[in-house]
Design a protein around this motif. Structure first.
Motif, short mmCIF file in Angstrom:
data_model
loop_
_atom_site.label_atom_id
_atom_site.label_comp_id
_atom_site.label_asym_id
_atom_site.label_seq_id
_atom_site.Cartn_x
_atom_site.Cartn_y
_atom_site.Cartn_z
N LEU A 137 0.84 -1.21 0.00
CA LEU A 137 0.00 0.00 0.00
C LEU A 137 0.87 1.25 0.00
O LEU A 137 0.50 2.29 -0.57
CB LEU A 137 -0.88 -0.03 1.26
CG LEU A 137 -2.23 0.64 1.23
CD1 LEU A 137 -3.05 0.13 0.06
CD2 LEU A 137 -2.97 0.37 2.52
N LEU B 89 1.17 15.87 3.64
CA LEU B 89 0.80 15.40 4.98
C LEU B 89 1.96 14.65 5.63
O LEU B 89 2.26 14.84 6.81
CB LEU B 89 -0.43 14.49 4.91
CG LEU B 89 -1.73 15.15 4.47
CD1 LEU B 89 -2.88 14.19 4.65
CD2 LEU B 89 -1.98 16.42 5.25
N SER C 142 -6.41 12.51 1.32
CA SER C 142 -5.14 11.92 1.71
C SER C 142 -5.14 11.56 3.19
O SER C 142 -4.64 10.51 3.59
CB SER C 142 -3.99 12.89 1.42
OG SER C 142 -3.89 13.09 0.04
N SER D 278 -0.60 15.64 -2.28
CA SER D 278 -1.13 16.07 -0.99
C SER D 278 -0.76 15.07 0.11
O SER D 278 -0.54 15.44 1.25
CB SER D 278 -2.64 16.27 -1.06
OG SER D 278 -3.28 15.06 -1.38
N LEU D 279 -0.64 13.78 -0.28
CA LEU D 279 -0.18 12.79 0.68
C LEU D 279 1.25 13.12 1.09
O LEU D 279 1.62 13.03 2.27
CB LEU D 279 -0.23 11.40 0.03
CG LEU D 279 -0.26 10.21 0.97
CD1 LEU D 279 -1.42 10.32 1.93
CD2 LEU D 279 -0.38 8.92 0.19
N ASP E 72 -8.54 17.44 -1.58
CA ASP E 72 -7.36 16.59 -1.84
C ASP E 72 -6.68 16.18 -0.54
O ASP E 72 -6.40 15.01 -0.31
CB ASP E 72 -6.35 17.36 -2.69
CG ASP E 72 -6.60 17.12 -4.17
OD1 ASP E 72 -7.72 16.69 -4.50
OD2 ASP E 72 -5.70 17.39 -4.96
N ASN E 73 -6.41 17.18 0.30
CA ASN E 73 -5.71 16.90 1.55
C ASN E 73 -6.56 16.02 2.46
O ASN E 73 -6.05 15.13 3.14
CB ASN E 73 -5.35 18.19 2.27
CG ASN E 73 -4.24 18.94 1.56
OD1 ASN E 73 -3.46 18.33 0.84
ND2 ASN E 73 -4.20 20.24 1.74
N LEU E 74 -7.88 16.29 2.50
CA LEU E 74 -8.76 15.48 3.34
C LEU E 74 -8.77 14.04 2.88
O LEU E 74 -8.71 13.11 3.70
CB LEU E 74 -10.18 16.04 3.34
CG LEU E 74 -10.41 17.27 4.21
CD1 LEU E 74 -11.82 17.78 4.04
CD2 LEU E 74 -10.15 16.94 5.67
N LEU F 59 -6.58 -0.49 8.32
CA LEU F 59 -6.27 -1.77 7.69
C LEU F 59 -5.14 -2.49 8.42
O LEU F 59 -5.21 -3.69 8.72
CB LEU F 59 -5.87 -1.52 6.23
CG LEU F 59 -5.82 -2.72 5.30
CD1 LEU F 59 -7.12 -3.48 5.34
CD2 LEU F 59 -5.53 -2.26 3.88
N LEU G 43 -7.75 10.85 5.04
CA LEU G 43 -8.60 9.69 5.24
C LEU G 43 -7.92 8.43 4.68
O LEU G 43 -8.11 7.34 5.21
CB LEU G 43 -9.97 9.90 4.58
CG LEU G 43 -10.79 11.04 5.20
CD1 LEU G 43 -12.17 11.12 4.57
CD2 LEU G 43 -10.93 10.89 6.70
N PHE G 44 -7.08 8.61 3.66
CA PHE G 44 -6.32 7.47 3.14
C PHE G 44 -5.34 6.96 4.20
O PHE G 44 -5.25 5.75 4.46
CB PHE G 44 -5.56 7.90 1.87
CG PHE G 44 -4.67 6.84 1.31
CD1 PHE G 44 -5.19 5.77 0.60
CD2 PHE G 44 -3.29 6.91 1.50
CE1 PHE G 44 -4.36 4.80 0.09
CE2 PHE G 44 -2.46 5.93 0.98
CZ PHE G 44 -2.99 4.87 0.28
N ILE G 45 -4.64 7.90 4.85
CA ILE G 45 -3.73 7.50 5.93
C ILE G 45 -4.51 6.80 7.05
O ILE G 45 -4.11 5.77 7.58
CB ILE G 45 -2.98 8.74 6.49
CG1 ILE G 45 -2.04 9.30 5.42
CG2 ILE G 45 -2.18 8.37 7.73
CD1 ILE G 45 -1.30 10.54 5.87
N LEU G 46 -5.68 7.38 7.37
CA LEU G 46 -6.54 6.79 8.40
C LEU G 46 -6.94 5.38 8.01
O LEU G 46 -6.89 4.45 8.84
CB LEU G 46 -7.78 7.67 8.56
CG LEU G 46 -8.53 7.57 9.88
CD1 LEU G 46 -7.71 8.21 10.99
CD2 LEU G 46 -9.87 8.25 9.78
N CYS G 47 -7.33 5.20 6.74
CA CYS G 47 -7.76 3.87 6.28
C CYS G 47 -6.59 2.89 6.32
O CYS G 47 -6.77 1.72 6.64
CB CYS G 47 -8.34 3.95 4.88
SG CYS G 47 -9.95 4.74 4.84
N MET G 48 -5.38 3.39 6.00
CA MET G 48 -4.22 2.51 6.10
C MET G 48 -4.02 2.06 7.54
O MET G 48 -3.75 0.88 7.80
CB MET G 48 -2.97 3.24 5.61
CG MET G 48 -2.74 3.07 4.12
SD MET G 48 -1.25 3.93 3.59
CE MET G 48 0.02 2.96 4.42
#
Lengths: 337, 337, 337, 337
Positions: free
Chosen positions: A138, A151, D164, A147-148, D160-162, D174, D166-171
């Motif tokens: 991942l 962060l 990203s 944007s990632l 975009d930043n949000l 997981l 939430l992507f970190i959060l989902c990682m």
């Protein structure tokens, strides 16, 4: 010599893989790699469901093998083309590649394939752990999002402060565990009978998760919890404060970088089409919003217009001083005023 | 005279203990003290588990005794060397040491050893409470982290605002407890039968912990809770807002301090190696990030460059144009260059 | 004439009650009033516990009566002395007092005593509700805290944005209630059988309270909840963002106000002792931190030192322009340079 | 010709519907439309309660029909009058209306009525889903709130930043699901037996909802959860940080826009009544607070005053000194004053 087409291929692959540039095929390759990562993760999640794994075992095995082959190929290719990078310390055919292998992204790429080969050579240790390690693929996706990257930069820069905030949080957790152990340890010995046991409750409480599997039942215990809960709100707000502050400062710094770039690009006071395209690419890479970039542009335009009319201290003739930030132009005033 | 080596030892110990300077031995001493604190805390946590305590009682007793001896030695040594501090009011052999004893860090050091001696002289009161007090030794660690110091500074500066925010939160808790008491007091008398009883639910709810051991069951109660829950989100956000604002302002102020220091260091427009090392140490102590320091450096460099040496376009005499922001100053150059 | 001592008493009481000034007695009076409010609140909380109320009924009745008498006296006195205020529209003996009665603080004072008199004249309606209303006396405490005033100002200024944020939150709650009703309405009809029933779960979930009394049990329901939970984190962060932004801007504005006041006070470039005391009082009233005030002071000092050497456009003689913000002084340069 | 009154009606309706201007009737129309939306939403919520729906079926049917008629009328009217807009690309009778139909607000208006007609023509699919779609009428309210528009702008800009974050959060979700599956998968197979099953627990935990229906029970599981919970606090703080930063920057940009507008309006250094009214409307539209606008006004006033008319101390001729920030400009006054 067959070197030239080879070099061309290397150049094209470098742009395609590392800069996502080079027409439709480059886009397709990158999209395919992203998709492959996502499907890999889904496969790991699905596989862990025993019944699904039993039903589609051949498919899962085949998919994993193909993925590892593709990721290995990707890794080798990236290693091959990395000498095309602009940074000088990647240029050397061997030393540069060695340095590239130690960059975070290259390590992530390696981590995505190494477990498979390890299990292949040393035999199967714990299949479940090994499979789960594939979830780390991942991380390969971070390459594709600006944007990632923003962060993660903020998280890295504020790591010290975040660790300190979590240290304060852990101290509060420890002290509240001790408190509840002293207060209710003899009432609910299985839950609060020692500090390690009470830690579960206090972590769950201070972080406002509140499962409700462990709850104080005496009056003193409830009053103590109430105080801890309210204090916890202030302490748990520290990470948000740190990150907000870090975010704002990082964006300010990126704005400054964009401004410098902008001033350099419009050296002669004008922006042609090429300059605009360059700045737009710059803006996306730096990761500031279009609205912010517009504001900076307006400010620079205004500052550039600034000029001072004054007089020479020697001959008392009028002179004009123009000063865009970081530049001084002195010239005679056009007309005597 | 035997004073000189004595003085040297005092000086060396001061630098080692209070400034973490003085080569490998100083680092080792500080690392050892940090480790000792951590192991102490772990011992307190482990000890509270009755079975563990019974099994390893001699070890725990021996470890506690050794720790207290070392911490006592540390305290005495710190007291001895504190007169070496740069601050004038610590210089006096007696008065200075008295003043040092009242600093927060010295009080923390004292608190780490006093309970042991108290129990020794007055006999054992409540062993559990006494042992738990040893957890406060954790506070000794705050000495070693600059970012922790930053967070504590922000927390201290915003203490007034935080207390006010928690006061508003407590008012909301009290009002919601009163509301649920009026609404469901007669339905669930054991849980909402009086305001003190309802306070438990309302604290747990407003802080979004939500154990679920107490929950409204009537329609009116649920509607009322819903309103309280939504309002609570806004009120519980106050501490985060206060801390974010405090953090940002504190970092801005530290940036200003660093800028002042930087301007002073590069008085003559240049930075030599010594100056850079001094500034780097300053940066770490002040606790601003490397990126922020770099930005300030660039700004100062630009501002300094704004003192432009040029020539009058009429008479060709050299003139100096100085413009710190908001300020244009034209004068003849002191020397012909 | 007996007016003069009367006027003096009015003046002294005004300063004591509204400005907390006037020596030991003024402090004592204010402390006593604060204490009385706190004890009143504690009494209301204690009274609601039926057994306590029965046991100490005479005491509670007596205490309530005394409190109302004192608060009534306080209200009348404040009404009497309000014409001493600096604001012109409170000066009129009748109209000014009428206007004062409509200020928020005066309304809070009235609200603290009116319920008692209402119950006295119209008989007892619902004792429990009436007693609980006395909790609003807590609002009287807001008079005494500058940082509480700051927070309330921010909350008031951001009220519009907060309401909009809570509106977005409520929309999310409503949509998630509808979703879960569609997905699990037929599985758990008593909990999700209609949107109103599902609202309880969705409010508790979106606000991250999570009691756990209602939980989705199907796969689709859990996936849907997962999406709502993650989205909820972003939406629930809006109030914190609004308040942080409002806090920072309000503190910036207050800093500007302090700066203006500072520039005005040090008109002649110097600060005497009286000026410093005035500014310190100003700082506390405005509610900015000591560190912030210091920074502003340093900046103003630097700006005041700014002066421009230029030449007159007519006679070409050198002149000096001094410009502290908002002031321009033109004078001949002391020496020809 | 009958065009003129027709045009007048069109103009009046445009101002009434799109700008909320035009006296009492315009206000009444807008209030009525807002009320209708709210009552519609309440009707949808009430209808979903089966018993209520059965009892008042005719009323619900009648209300829905009337609402759709009114909303259809509203939509048609808005489409008719949209050519009155100031923006040029809405002016064309057909193309302009086509473009208007694609604006977000027009799509929301369409979405509010289309489901009804769809069910009418194609027969009833799933009544419950169809009815629930009517909740989207709530979106029609966004038209009426400037602060809601501000929040939505910030959410859009930071999308975009949000994502990203939430992507970190989902990682994290997981990874924690994988961890607990490895640790407790064999202890609680129905809850943690596979990653998909464990995802429910980890989402509920990381988001600090904490229902408590699934809880780790082994020591290792609890230690692992504790680490996840504490890490989760930092990650869950990212959206708040992003939104706070976005909010602050957006308000800064709007302040700049207001300042530009203000400077343009008071070109001649004065503000007449018309100018003030224009600026006040501007302020409300831009969505900055009154206090902020006041501060900007003060700053501009000060900067404008910085154009000082004075006299040369040598020759007494009038000179003008202009100094917008960063700029000193000395020149003879145009007219003798």
């Amino acid at each position: 010599m067959s070197r030239a087409p080879f070099n061309n291929a290397q150049r094209w692959l470098y742009l395609a893989l590392e800069q996502q540039k080079g027409g439709v095929w480059a886009i397709l390759i990158n999209r395919f790699l992203m998709l492959l990562v996502v499907v890999n993760v889904l496969a790991v999640v699905a596989e862990s469901e025993h019944s699904l794994y039993q039903a589609y075992k051949p498919f899962f095995t085949w998919f994993e093998a193909s993925s590892v082959i593709i990721f290995t190929l990707e890794y080798v290719l990236r290693l091959w083309v990395c000498t095309e990078a602009e940074q000088l310390h990647f240029k050397h055919p061997i030393g540069g590649r060695g340095r590239y292998m130690l960059t975070p992204m290259a390590l992530v790429d390696l981590l995505a394939i190494v477990p498979f080969y390890l299990s292949f050579f040393w035999g199967v240790a714990d299949l479940r752990v090994l499979r789960s390690l594939r979830l780390l693929r991942l991380l390969k996706l971070t390459r594709y999002s600006h944007s990632l990257e923003l962060l993660l930069t903020v998280l890295r820069q504020e790591a010290d402060n975040l660790v300190s905030a979590l240290f304060i949080l852990c101290m509060l957790v420890l002290l509240s565990a001790t408190g509840i152990y002293l207060v209710e340890g003899h009432i609910q010995p299985d839950k609060f009978g020692s500090i390690p046991r009470a830690l579960w409750w206090s972590a769950v409480t201070v972080a406002t998760v509140g499962y409700g599997d462990v709850v104080p039942i005496t009056l003193v215990g409830k009053v103590f919890s109430g105080i801890i809960i309210v204090t916890g709100i202030a302490v748990a707000a520290l990470p948000a404060a740190i990150l907000a502050s870090g975010m704002i400062n990082e964006l300010k710094r990126r704005g400054e970088r964009f401004r410098t770039e902008l001033v350099r690009t419009m050296e002669n006071g004008k922006l042609d089409f090429g300059g605009l395209r360059y700045l737009e690419k710059m803006r996306v890479t730096i990761g500031i919003s279009r609205a912010e970039a517009h504001l900076i542009f307006e400010e620079v335009k205004q500052e550039t217009r600034l000029q001072t009319y004054t007089n020479c201290p020697h001959c008392a003739q009028p002179i004009v001083i123009k000063h865009p930030p970081g530049h001084i132009h002195v010239r005679p005033a056009k007309r005597q005023r």
